[in-house]
Design a protein around this motif. Structure first.
Motif, short mmCIF file in Angstrom:
data_model
loop_
_atom_site.label_atom_id
_atom_site.label_comp_id
_atom_site.label_asym_id
_atom_site.label_seq_id
_atom_site.Cartn_x
_atom_site.Cartn_y
_atom_site.Cartn_z
N ASP A 115 0.85 -1.19 0.00
CA ASP A 115 0.00 0.00 0.00
C ASP A 115 0.89 1.24 0.00
N SER A 116 0.28 2.41 0.03
CA SER A 116 1.06 3.65 -0.10
C SER A 116 2.05 3.81 1.06
N GLY A 117 1.63 3.45 2.27
CA GLY A 117 2.54 3.55 3.41
C GLY A 117 3.70 2.58 3.30
N GLN A 118 3.42 1.36 2.88
CA GLN A 118 4.48 0.37 2.70
C GLN A 118 5.42 0.77 1.58
N GLN A 119 4.88 1.39 0.52
CA GLN A 119 5.74 1.83 -0.58
C GLN A 119 6.69 2.93 -0.12
N ARG A 120 6.21 3.81 0.78
CA ARG A 120 7.10 4.84 1.30
C ARG A 120 8.25 4.21 2.09
N ILE A 121 7.96 3.14 2.82
CA ILE A 121 9.00 2.44 3.58
C ILE A 121 10.00 1.81 2.61
N VAL A 122 9.50 1.19 1.55
CA VAL A 122 10.39 0.61 0.53
C VAL A 122 11.31 1.69 -0.03
N ASP A 123 10.72 2.86 -0.35
CA ASP A 123 11.53 3.94 -0.92
C ASP A 123 12.59 4.42 0.06
N ARG A 124 12.22 4.55 1.34
CA ARG A 124 13.19 4.99 2.33
C ARG A 124 14.36 4.01 2.45
N LEU A 125 14.05 2.73 2.49
CA LEU A 125 15.11 1.72 2.63
C LEU A 125 15.97 1.65 1.37
N LEU A 126 15.35 1.84 0.21
CA LEU A 126 16.13 1.85 -1.03
C LEU A 126 17.08 3.03 -1.08
N ALA A 127 16.67 4.17 -0.50
CA ALA A 127 17.55 5.33 -0.46
C ALA A 127 18.81 5.02 0.35
N CYS A 128 18.66 4.17 1.37
CA CYS A 128 19.82 3.74 2.16
C CYS A 128 20.65 2.69 1.43
N LEU A 129 19.97 1.84 0.69
CA LEU A 129 20.63 0.69 0.06
C LEU A 129 21.40 1.04 -1.20
N ILE A 130 20.93 2.00 -1.96
CA ILE A 130 21.34 2.10 -3.36
C ILE A 130 22.82 2.43 -3.54
N HIS A 131 23.39 3.29 -2.70
CA HIS A 131 24.81 3.62 -2.87
C HIS A 131 25.74 2.50 -2.40
N PRO A 132 25.48 1.84 -1.25
CA PRO A 132 26.27 0.65 -0.93
C PRO A 132 26.15 -0.43 -1.99
N LEU A 133 24.95 -0.57 -2.58
CA LEU A 133 24.76 -1.55 -3.64
C LEU A 133 25.58 -1.19 -4.87
N GLN A 134 25.63 0.09 -5.22
CA GLN A 134 26.44 0.53 -6.36
C GLN A 134 27.91 0.17 -6.14
N ASN A 135 28.43 0.40 -4.93
CA ASN A 135 29.82 0.06 -4.62
C ASN A 135 30.06 -1.44 -4.70
#
Length: 306
Positions: A115-135
């Motif tokens: 749902d919209s609230g869960q999607q916001r949580i996904v987005d927040r966690l992806l913001a944390c994940l994406i740069h370590p994942l790039q490295n």
């Protein structure tokens, strides 16, 4: 995995969505997110980062599993998959990209769409994940490049040692019978070819040889250049009989398709038996290959005498 998962597709960009101040400034769970960020700094392995992401996401959004499919920027093709959990149910599919570089596809499997609230949580966690994942992807690419033979593009000797050790360990863990075979291939008369036509022609012959082998091997087989004109193939789920059948097919296809320069190959196959080391298995296959060479020379001598 479900045969027909429901897939929704979207794009995700760190640059488009979040700034650090937005991430932590008013978030009541910012301390928890900070702990998550710290956890992401403890590993440079894609699989570990994916597992860390999934376990943290599970606290706020119950899901069954996640899968990440890498995209190499220089090739534009999917390279490898990393999975954690069960891959069934509804699939939320996100393209992750940073600064114009596409990192890959992330899939989140769950019983229902977020749902919209869960999607916001996904987005927040992806913001944390994406740069370590790039490295981590950069490290993965460098590691893979170090495991490739520069001339032919197949795995090199260190890659062979690592892969063969992995396959033997996997076979050892199985309680039931596990078929595993190794094939060694060597070009016939390759030294003479180099002497007559030069090393540039010889190099093209090696590249052509590798292309034909890859074309006719099974998807599960793993090809490596051991050194010089000697190549090795790991044959998972193949006993000696199956390995000999594959070897005969490869000898025939090399003779038919490697024409400029004309090439022939001799093969040897050995089947792994419980307790054998990688070195033992290679020596057995190598000895079988030299027996095959001797047999072919004897047949040629006999034919010329007749």
């Amino acid at each position: 995995m479900s045969a027909n998962p429901i897939i929704s597709m979207a794009g995700y960009s760190a640059a488009r969505s979040f700034e650090p101040a937005h991430l932590f400034g008013s978030d009541p769970d910012r301390a928890d997110l900070f702990d998550f960020l710290v956890g992401l700094q403890t590993s440079m392995e894609i699989a570990v980062l994916l597992e860390t992401f999934s376990l943290r996401l599970q606290a706020d959004y119950a899901h069954r599993g996640v899968r990440f499919e890498t995209l190499w920027a220089d090739a534009g093709q999917s390279s490898s998959d990393f999975m954690f959990g069960q891959l069934d149910g509804h699939c939320k599919r996100l393209l992750l990209h940073v600064g114009g570089q596409e990192l890959g596809w992330l899939e989140i499997y769950s019983s229902t769409p977020p749902d919209s609230g869960q999607q916001r949580i996904v987005d927040r966690l992806l913001a944390c994940l994406i740069h370590p994942l790039q490295n981590a992807i950069r490290i993965e690419r460098l590691t893979r490049q170090a495991m490739l033979d520069d001339l032919t593009g197949v795995g090199n000797r260190p890659a062979l040692i690592k892969a063969l050790g992995h396959e033997i360990a996997r076979a050892e863990r199985r309680e039931e019978y596990s078929a595993l075979a190794l094939m060694v291939l060597d070009l016939d008369g390759f030294k003479e070819l180099n002497d007559r036509q030069g090393h540039l022609v010889g190099d093209e012959g090696l590249r052509q040889f590798a292309r034909v082998l890859r074309k006719h091997l099974r998807d599960t087989d793993q090809l490596f250049r051991y050194g010089g004109d000697e190549f090795v193939v790991i044959l998972p789920d193949a006993d000696e009989a199956a390995g000999l059948e594959i070897a005969a097919r490869l000898e025939a296809r090399v003779g038919a398709e490697c024409v400029k320069p004309a090439l022939r190959t001799s093969t040897g196959v050995a089947q792994w038996k419980r307790g054998m080391s990688g070195r033992d298995l290679f020596q057995a296959a190598d000895a079988a290959m030299y027996d095959r060479k001797q047999q072919k020379r004897a047949d040629q001598t006999s034919s010329s005498i007749r």
